[in-house]
Scaffold this active site. Structure first.
Site, PDB file in Angstrom:
ATOM      1  N   GLY A  49       0.394  -4.831   0.840  1.00  0.00           N
ATOM      2  CA  GLY A  49      -0.805  -4.867  -0.006  1.00  0.00           C
ATOM      3  C   GLY A  49      -0.555  -5.552  -1.346  1.00  0.00           C
ATOM      4  O   GLY A  49      -1.473  -6.124  -1.935  1.00  0.00           O
ATOM      5  N   ALA A  53       0.864  -1.176   0.000  1.00  0.00           N
ATOM      6  CA  ALA A  53       0.000   0.000   0.000  1.00  0.00           C
ATOM      7  C   ALA A  53       0.901   1.227   0.000  1.00  0.00           C
ATOM      8  O   ALA A  53       2.054   1.169   0.463  1.00  0.00           O
ATOM      9  CB  ALA A  53      -0.902  -0.017   1.227  1.00  0.00           C
ATOM     10  N   GLU A 107       4.470  -5.293   7.254  1.00  0.00           N
ATOM     11  CA  GLU A 107       3.767  -4.215   7.973  1.00  0.00           C
ATOM     12  C   GLU A 107       4.251  -4.026   9.404  1.00  0.00           C
ATOM     13  O   GLU A 107       4.240  -2.902   9.913  1.00  0.00           O
ATOM     14  CB  GLU A 107       2.257  -4.467   7.965  1.00  0.00           C
ATOM     15  CG  GLU A 107       1.580  -4.221   6.622  1.00  0.00           C
ATOM     16  CD  GLU A 107       1.562  -5.449   5.724  1.00  0.00           C
ATOM     17  OE1 GLU A 107       2.335  -6.410   5.975  1.00  0.00           O
ATOM     18  OE2 GLU A 107       0.769  -5.443   4.779  1.00  0.00           O
ATOM     19  N   GLU A 156      -0.892  -9.153  -0.625  1.00  0.00           N
ATOM     20  CA  GLU A 156      -2.323  -9.416  -0.401  1.00  0.00           C
ATOM     21  C   GLU A 156      -3.083  -9.428  -1.724  1.00  0.00           C
ATOM     22  O   GLU A 156      -4.002 -10.230  -1.916  1.00  0.00           O
ATOM     23  CB  GLU A 156      -2.883  -8.360   0.566  1.00  0.00           C
ATOM     24  CG  GLU A 156      -2.365  -8.590   1.991  1.00  0.00           C
ATOM     25  CD  GLU A 156      -2.512  -7.386   2.901  1.00  0.00           C
ATOM     26  OE1 GLU A 156      -2.114  -6.278   2.492  1.00  0.00           O
ATOM     27  OE2 GLU A 156      -3.026  -7.536   4.022  1.00  0.00           O
TER      28      GLU A 156
END
Ligand code: COA
Length: 260
Positions: free
Chosen positions: A112, A67, A135, A115
């Site tokens: 992300g 992200a 993270e 993911e």
């Protein structure tokens, strides 16, 4: 055909290729980019010219390095929850997409990005690919489903280790763990994905969609996967594809499915 800012689209040989296109930021996923992926998939959901999807990153270094940290660095808890919920909605949409979606993982797939690969139906990695959920290095847990899908895909023992240490998973280890279906050279990556999708494109599209839904039901506690399968089986018996598939077998010819 490209009305999007952060992704490139191409349709060739009945395959839609979505390329995440922020190579200078290692294809970091901002909120708009994720919505663009969802919008592109929605546009082609009922397009008979699209029988499968490849999701990949531009450049040779990254699929997506997570992200976009610069986007959420100033968020408070409430805004972060919304970001996470919106991200989950996109990941769930991809996972439930009725046409096969393959992640062509051409480099870093972190946070992300990892993911995003995990909600795709299949993953093919180039030999330089690196997966990971870093993270905790930022003082955060994963926010787009990583704690759930990594466990589903590789089991709790190794998932817990990778989630807590933030260690990267190299392509060969990802293959051993069952996180990816194949590892190939970067030059072969898209061709490998295309050949898998071309094989699936010869099958009955309704049966393919129903199979995706049945498999997804394994991880959905609100549904009994065995019941989902029974219903899917019955549903397919009422299709023209079923008549074509069985008829072709009995007549010793190749089936020509219409998705009806
Ligand atoms: N969000 C925002 N920008 C990112 C990013 C992310 N997740 N990952 C990389 N970038 C940007 C960098 O800030 C840099 O931008 P700049 O050139 O404007 O400074 C550019 O992409 C190149 O990254 P850089 O760190 O210089 O490349 P590198 O080869 O030295 O390192 C990584 C590669 C993947 C190890 C490193 O970029 C990294 O750790 N990224 C963050 C991974 C992460 O924590 N993801 C989870 C986010 S929730």
């Amino acid at each position: 055909m490209n009305e999007y800012k952060y992704i490139l689209l191409q349709i060739e040989d009945n395959i839609l290729t979505i390329t995440i296109n922020r190579p200078d930021k290692l294809n970091a996923l901002n909120a708009q980019l994720l919505q663009e992926i969802k919008a592109a998939l929605t546009t082609h959901r009922d397009n008979d010219a699209v029988k499968g999807v490849i999701l990949t990153g531009s450049g040779k270094k990254a699929f997506a390095a997570g992200a976009d940290i610069s986007e959420f660095a100033s968020f408070d808890g409430e805004r972060a929850k919304k970001l996470s919920r919106d991200g989950h909605t996109v990941m769930d949409y991809i996972e439930a997409y009725p046409k096969p979606v393959i992640a062509a993982v051409n480099g870093f797939a972190l946070g992300g990005g990892c993911e995003l690969t995990m909600c795709c139906h299949l993953r093919v990695a180039s030999d330089n690919a690196r997966f990971g959920q870093p993270e905790v290095n930022l003082g955060l847990p994963p926010g787009y489903g990583g704690t759930q899908r990594l466990v589903q895909l590789i089991g709790k023992t190794k998932a817990m280790e990778y989630l807590l240490t933030a260690d990267m998973i190299k392509a060969d280890a990802a293959l051993q763990l069952g996180l990816v279906n194949y590892v190939v050279s970067q030059d072969e990556l898209l061709d490998k994905c295309k050949s898998i999708l071309q094989k699936i494109a010869t099958k009955g599209p309704i049966a393919v969609a129903q199979t995706i839904d049945c498999v997804n039901a394994v991880a959905d506690e609100s549904r009994n996967g065995f019941e989902v399968e029974i219903n899917a089986f019955g549903t397919c018996f009422d299709t023209e594809d079923f008549k074509e598939g069985t008829g072709a077998f009995l007549e010793k010819r190749k089936a020509e499915f219409k998705g009806k």
